[in-house]
Scaffold this motif. Sequence first.
Motif, short mmCIF file in Angstrom:
data_model
loop_
_atom_site.label_atom_id
_atom_site.label_comp_id
_atom_site.label_asym_id
_atom_site.label_seq_id
_atom_site.Cartn_x
_atom_site.Cartn_y
_atom_site.Cartn_z
N GLN A 120 0.82 -1.21 0.00
CA GLN A 120 0.00 0.00 0.00
C GLN A 120 0.85 1.27 0.00
OE1 GLN A 120 -3.59 -0.27 2.43
NE2 GLN A 120 -3.26 1.82 3.16
N TRP A 121 2.12 1.15 0.38
CA TRP A 121 3.00 2.32 0.37
C TRP A 121 3.22 2.84 -1.06
CZ3 TRP A 121 5.16 5.08 4.40
CH2 TRP A 121 4.92 4.57 5.67
N THR A 122 2.99 1.99 -2.05
CA THR A 122 3.17 2.45 -3.43
C THR A 122 2.16 3.53 -3.81
OG1 THR A 122 1.74 0.66 -4.25
CG2 THR A 122 4.11 0.22 -4.13
N LEU A 123 1.08 3.68 -3.02
CA LEU A 123 0.11 4.73 -3.30
C LEU A 123 0.73 6.12 -3.15
CD1 LEU A 123 -3.06 3.31 -1.49
CD2 LEU A 123 -2.66 3.46 -3.93
N LEU A 124 1.87 6.21 -2.50
CA LEU A 124 2.56 7.49 -2.40
C LEU A 124 2.99 8.01 -3.77
CD1 LEU A 124 4.83 7.06 0.76
CD2 LEU A 124 3.26 8.95 0.35
N LEU A 125 3.06 7.12 -4.76
CA LEU A 125 3.50 7.52 -6.10
C LEU A 125 2.38 8.17 -6.90
CD1 LEU A 125 5.58 4.32 -7.02
CD2 LEU A 125 6.44 6.51 -6.14
N ILE A 126 1.14 7.95 -6.51
CA ILE A 126 0.01 8.43 -7.32
C ILE A 126 -0.01 9.95 -7.46
CG2 ILE A 126 -2.51 8.61 -7.36
CD1 ILE A 126 -2.66 5.73 -6.50
N PRO A 127 0.32 10.75 -6.43
CA PRO A 127 0.34 12.20 -6.63
C PRO A 127 1.34 12.67 -7.69
CG PRO A 127 0.18 11.71 -4.29
CD PRO A 127 0.44 10.40 -4.99
N LEU A 128 2.24 11.79 -8.14
CA LEU A 128 3.18 12.15 -9.22
C LEU A 128 2.51 12.14 -10.59
CD1 LEU A 128 6.28 10.03 -8.09
CD2 LEU A 128 5.93 12.47 -7.73
N TRP A 129 1.26 11.73 -10.66
CA TRP A 129 0.56 11.58 -11.93
C TRP A 129 0.64 12.81 -12.84
CZ3 TRP A 129 -1.37 8.20 -15.19
CH2 TRP A 129 -2.36 8.56 -16.09
N PRO A 130 0.48 14.04 -12.33
CA PRO A 130 0.57 15.21 -13.22
C PRO A 130 1.90 15.32 -13.96
CG PRO A 130 -0.45 15.84 -11.16
CD PRO A 130 0.08 14.44 -10.98
N LEU A 131 2.98 14.84 -13.35
CA LEU A 131 4.28 14.88 -14.02
C LEU A 131 4.27 13.99 -15.26
CD1 LEU A 131 6.66 14.75 -10.92
CD2 LEU A 131 5.86 16.76 -12.18
N LEU A 132 3.59 12.85 -15.16
CA LEU A 132 3.47 11.97 -16.33
C LEU A 132 2.57 12.59 -17.40
CD1 LEU A 132 3.04 8.49 -14.56
CD2 LEU A 132 5.13 9.55 -15.44
N ARG A 133 1.72 13.50 -16.98
CA ARG A 133 0.80 14.16 -17.92
C ARG A 133 1.42 15.43 -18.51
NH1 ARG A 133 -3.40 14.48 -19.79
NH2 ARG A 133 -5.12 15.10 -18.45
N GLY A 134 2.71 15.68 -18.21
CA GLY A 134 3.42 16.78 -18.83
C GLY A 134 3.55 18.04 -18.00
N MET A 135 3.11 18.03 -16.75
CA MET A 135 3.22 19.21 -15.90
C MET A 135 4.65 19.34 -15.38
SD MET A 135 0.62 20.12 -12.77
CE MET A 135 0.40 21.81 -12.20
N ASP A 136 5.20 20.56 -15.39
CA ASP A 136 6.57 20.73 -14.91
C ASP A 136 6.61 20.64 -13.40
OD1 ASP A 136 6.87 23.73 -13.70
OD2 ASP A 136 5.38 23.69 -15.32
N GLY A 137 7.78 20.29 -12.87
CA GLY A 137 7.92 20.01 -11.45
C GLY A 137 7.60 21.19 -10.55
N ALA A 138 8.02 22.40 -10.91
CA ALA A 138 7.78 23.56 -10.07
C ALA A 138 6.28 23.86 -9.98
CB ALA A 138 8.54 24.77 -10.61
N SER A 139 5.59 23.82 -11.10
CA SER A 139 4.14 24.07 -11.09
C SER A 139 3.40 23.00 -10.32
CB SER A 139 3.61 24.15 -12.53
OG SER A 139 4.23 25.19 -13.24
N TRP A 140 3.85 21.75 -10.46
CA TRP A 140 3.22 20.63 -9.74
C TRP A 140 3.36 20.80 -8.24
CZ3 TRP A 140 6.21 16.83 -7.04
CH2 TRP A 140 5.44 15.79 -6.51
N ARG A 141 4.55 21.11 -7.78
CA ARG A 141 4.77 21.28 -6.33
C ARG A 141 3.95 22.45 -5.79
NH1 ARG A 141 10.06 20.28 -7.97
NH2 ARG A 141 10.53 22.50 -7.91
N GLN A 142 3.93 23.54 -6.52
CA GLN A 142 3.18 24.71 -6.06
C GLN A 142 1.69 24.42 -6.01
OE1 GLN A 142 4.65 27.50 -5.02
NE2 GLN A 142 2.70 28.51 -4.49
N ALA A 143 1.17 23.76 -7.04
CA ALA A 143 -0.27 23.49 -7.10
C ALA A 143 -0.69 22.48 -6.05
CB ALA A 143 -0.64 22.98 -8.50
N LEU A 144 0.14 21.48 -5.79
CA LEU A 144 -0.23 20.44 -4.84
C LEU A 144 0.00 20.86 -3.40
CD1 LEU A 144 -1.35 17.54 -5.16
CD2 LEU A 144 0.98 16.70 -4.89
#
Length: 504
Positions: free
Chosen positions: A308-332
């Motif tokens: 179940q610890w692998t669920l920690l990876l799910i919030p990374l989904w926007p990065l796979l959809r092309g969102m840049d890291g800085a915008s992703w961190r700020q938005a989340l």
Amino acid sequence: MPDPHIPHDPQDTTHAMPQDPEPQAPPARRADPGTPTSRLFAVVAAIVCAASAILWQNMSVETQSKLLGVAPPAVQSQAVIDPVSQVGLLGRVYIRLDTLYRDNGMPMGQMAMPYIDQSAMTHAERIAAGIAAGRLIDADAAIERLEKEREALLALTPDDIDEQKQADLLLDTKHLLALYNDQDEFVSDDARARLERRYPYFGKLAVTHGLPDTDPERAPLLSGAMAIILVLLAIGAGAVLVFFAGSILLLVGWLRLSSGRLRFAFRPPAPGGSVFLEIYALFVGVFLVFSIATTRFETAALYVLAIQWTLLLIPLWPLLRGMDGASWRQALGLHTGRGVLREIGAGLTVYLASVPLFFLGVLLTFVLMILQEVVMQLMGAGAPEPPDNPIVDLVEQANPFALAMIFLLACVWAPLTEEMVFRGALYRALRGRLRWVWAGLISALLFAFMHSYGPLMVSPLVALGFMFCFMREWRGSLIASMTAHFTHNATVLTIAGVVVYLIY
């Protein structure tokens, strides 16, 4: 400084005083990544996954097992009396207190038994209450209750109770009546072991009936009252202090909020994006799969919890959809806000202010449970037995690895994952179209019902979930809500662990 006696030339800017810069308008709201098609898909997926997960989480294990076509957990391998049942708690506490006061010439059995009898709602609990009466009053009181329960069991039909369960309970009463009638020779060693297995504390109390209170087998069942009293007094005093301090903070916060002096740092997106709603739908769907696997593969429940610890990876989904890291961190909300220490302090402060709301939620839960009991009594329906859960079974077995796993899940995994999903992603997706109060309330309700506590038990979680959303709106960063989430879970688990250790 310009000479005040020289006329000022409006075209001359040589000696012009510096002017305050004009306030700049905040940047225009931008929608999160996503198309109308992906948003429609995310909305449908979120609704379907959330409804399915909430329904599954609030089913009994027996119902879940039937749906999966597997056998439910064997009754013989578990305690008949649920460890957190009211009879189990009251019985253990009153018996220990009675031992303490009895030594001082003040037995409290006659006062305690009405409360234990009233809390005994199931056949097994009434049998346990009979055992408690054998210690708190005398053997005749135990025999009276056990014979009454045996007659009630014999009067049941197959429509009222499962035949095997009826036979098991009748066998229990037979062996217990023999013990309290001083007919020990009719109770074999296997029968004694069976009673101890089915009624862990009360069974041991019954099979040691007649032994001196100082006997090594019986003494641990009766001692420990003073430690329980001191710990409960300390917890009660701490709860009162925290409640009043939290009430003051809550009032101050409300006054600042209502007067407009509280500035919110969260900046909602423009309507139209979908990527953060996709995070929520994906998380709930995968979590549902893990929950089903925990029931389907009961013996592998620990491995499922580890995965179940692998669920920690799910919030990374926007990065796979092309969102840049800085915008992703700020938005989340994965940024330091006004500084890590200030965000941690804000989280602790608001959590303290949320404690009174949490207590009100607990009070509402008790009221709802009482109303449910009254309605069921008016309808002539018996109280349902507490549902089983494979994870709860792991805790009951006192498996050190299981206890460590559950503590890490509650105090590390939950503050990280649940805050990123519910306050980071879901709240942001809702906030694009709703005011913060409504977005917080919806997020809190979905958060609360994802836990398998049942509809009557979610009020405290709704209160906490809403305050976590307030932290997200106020601070922008998730550090505050993560801090509060960790503080709450760690505090509750620690207190529960100490109390359970002393009582059980």
